[in-house]
Motif scaffolding. Structure first.
Motif, PDB file in Angstrom:
ATOM      1  N   LEU A   1      71.710  57.154  57.358  1.00  0.00           N
ATOM      2  CA  LEU A   1      71.537  55.892  58.065  1.00  0.00           C
ATOM      3  C   LEU A   1      70.156  55.874  58.721  1.00  0.00           C
ATOM      4  CD1 LEU A   1      75.013  55.904  59.861  1.00  0.00           C
ATOM      5  CD2 LEU A   1      74.422  54.778  57.694  1.00  0.00           C
ATOM      6  N   TYR A   2      69.430  54.812  58.463  1.00  0.00           N
ATOM      7  CA  TYR A   2      68.097  54.677  59.044  1.00  0.00           C
ATOM      8  C   TYR A   2      68.123  53.587  60.094  1.00  0.00           C
ATOM      9  CZ  TYR A   2      66.664  57.584  55.169  1.00  0.00           C
ATOM     10  OH  TYR A   2      66.547  58.622  54.286  1.00  0.00           O
ATOM     11  N   HIS A   3      67.599  53.895  61.257  1.00  0.00           N
ATOM     12  CA  HIS A   3      67.521  52.974  62.388  1.00  0.00           C
ATOM     13  C   HIS A   3      66.081  53.057  62.878  1.00  0.00           C
ATOM     14  CE1 HIS A   3      67.952  51.781  66.627  1.00  0.00           C
ATOM     15  NE2 HIS A   3      68.981  51.079  66.216  1.00  0.00           N
ATOM     16  N   PRO A   4      65.546  51.991  63.453  1.00  0.00           N
ATOM     17  CA  PRO A   4      64.155  52.073  63.931  1.00  0.00           C
ATOM     18  C   PRO A   4      63.884  53.238  64.881  1.00  0.00           C
ATOM     19  CG  PRO A   4      64.901  49.802  63.973  1.00  0.00           C
ATOM     20  CD  PRO A   4      66.105  50.643  63.619  1.00  0.00           C
TER      21      PRO A   4
ATOM     22  N   THR B   1      61.945  57.827  51.163  1.00  0.00           N
ATOM     23  CA  THR B   1      61.567  58.468  49.903  1.00  0.00           C
ATOM     24  C   THR B   1      61.844  59.968  49.952  1.00  0.00           C
ATOM     25  OG1 THR B   1      59.886  56.803  49.451  1.00  0.00           O
ATOM     26  CG2 THR B   1      59.645  58.921  48.320  1.00  0.00           C
ATOM     27  N   ALA B   2      61.556  60.595  51.066  1.00  0.00           N
ATOM     28  CA  ALA B   2      61.753  62.039  51.195  1.00  0.00           C
ATOM     29  C   ALA B   2      63.228  62.424  51.297  1.00  0.00           C
ATOM     30  CB  ALA B   2      60.997  62.555  52.416  1.00  0.00           C
ATOM     31  N   LEU B   3      64.010  61.641  52.041  1.00  0.00           N
ATOM     32  CA  LEU B   3      65.401  62.013  52.293  1.00  0.00           C
ATOM     33  C   LEU B   3      66.409  61.325  51.381  1.00  0.00           C
ATOM     34  CD1 LEU B   3      65.489  62.014  56.206  1.00  0.00           C
ATOM     35  CD2 LEU B   3      65.231  63.965  54.660  1.00  0.00           C
ATOM     36  N   GLY B   4      66.068  60.154  50.875  1.00  0.00           N
ATOM     37  CA  GLY B   4      67.001  59.411  50.051  1.00  0.00           C
ATOM     38  C   GLY B   4      67.989  58.625  50.888  1.00  0.00           C
ATOM     39  N   ARG B   5      69.067  58.209  50.242  1.00  0.00           N
ATOM     40  CA  ARG B   5      70.064  57.358  50.908  1.00  0.00           C
ATOM     41  C   ARG B   5      71.424  58.026  51.056  1.00  0.00           C
ATOM     42  NH1 ARG B   5      68.035  52.586  52.965  1.00  0.00           N
ATOM     43  NH2 ARG B   5      66.343  51.836  51.683  1.00  0.00           N
ATOM     44  N   GLU B   6      71.625  59.159  50.384  1.00  0.00           N
ATOM     45  CA  GLU B   6      72.945  59.791  50.357  1.00  0.00           C
ATOM     46  C   GLU B   6      72.786  61.307  50.317  1.00  0.00           C
ATOM     47  OE1 GLU B   6      77.212  58.943  49.809  1.00  0.00           O
ATOM     48  OE2 GLU B   6      75.631  57.456  49.745  1.00  0.00           O
ATOM     49  N   LEU B   7      73.657  61.995  51.023  1.00  0.00           N
ATOM     50  CA  LEU B   7      73.696  63.455  50.943  1.00  0.00           C
ATOM     51  C   LEU B   7      74.654  63.872  49.838  1.00  0.00           C
ATOM     52  CD1 LEU B   7      74.115  64.527  54.670  1.00  0.00           C
ATOM     53  CD2 LEU B   7      72.080  64.734  53.268  1.00  0.00           C
TER      54      LEU B   7
ATOM     55  N   ALA C   1      59.393  53.211  57.564  1.00  0.00           N
ATOM     56  CA  ALA C   1      60.527  54.027  57.137  1.00  0.00           C
ATOM     57  C   ALA C   1      60.390  54.463  55.682  1.00  0.00           C
ATOM     58  CB  ALA C   1      61.827  53.253  57.322  1.00  0.00           C
ATOM     59  N   GLY C   2      59.550  53.798  54.911  1.00  0.00           N
ATOM     60  CA  GLY C   2      59.415  54.074  53.484  1.00  0.00           C
ATOM     61  C   GLY C   2      59.222  55.540  53.134  1.00  0.00           C
ATOM     62  N   PRO C   3      58.241  56.220  53.709  1.00  0.00           N
ATOM     63  CA  PRO C   3      58.034  57.635  53.360  1.00  0.00           C
ATOM     64  C   PRO C   3      59.227  58.525  53.730  1.00  0.00           C
ATOM     65  CG  PRO C   3      56.082  56.748  54.431  1.00  0.00           C
ATOM     66  CD  PRO C   3      57.158  55.703  54.551  1.00  0.00           C
TER      67      PRO C   3
END
Length: 128
Positions: free
Chosen positions: A23-26, A86-92, A81-83
């Motif tokens: 989950l990405y949050h500002p 890209t590095a972590l992805g969206r799912e583990l 948040a883009g980099p």
């Protein structure tokens, strides 16, 4: 508070949960935890303990529905948040965890300068 939480949580069974979506949050990066229903039961018990111990309902931030999560990092600055995505992805890759207790902490200081100290632990002792 710890006695009230221990009493209420003792009736709930331990939870086997899965870390899933990132989950990405500002202001943070977190990982969603599934399934949500038993985690909401734990949260409801903690809120009931807060009311029992203080006579007041606890308040949560914002009008949005609570999402069970584990915070990985906080950000102190605005950035793209883009980099990071890209590095972590969206799912583990699927990873199970056992949740068998809740730790009560005393939080001191203003937001971003949190200073948490464990006060005690309330075990989930109910049967599955």
């Amino acid at each position: 508070m710890l006695a009230a939480a221990s009493e209420l949580l003792a009736a709930l069974p331990p939870v086997t949960a899965t870390l899933s979506r990132i989950l990405y949050h500002p202001e943070a990066i977190a990982v969603a935890i599934q399934p949500t229903a038993p985690l909401r039961q734990i949260r409801n018990a903690i809120q009931a303990a807060t009311l029992k111990a203080t006579g007041r309902e606890g308040h949560t931030e914002g009008p949005t529905q609570w999402t069970p999560h584990m915070t990985l990092a906080y950000s102190e600055t605005e950035q793209s948040a883009g980099p990071i995505i890209t590095a972590l992805g969206r799912e583990l890759p699927g990873h199970e965890i056992a949740i068998n207790a809740v730790t009560l902490v005393a939080q001191q200081g203003p937001e971003r300068l949190w200073n948490w100290h464990p006060v005690g632990r309330a075990a989930l002792l109910g049967r599955c």
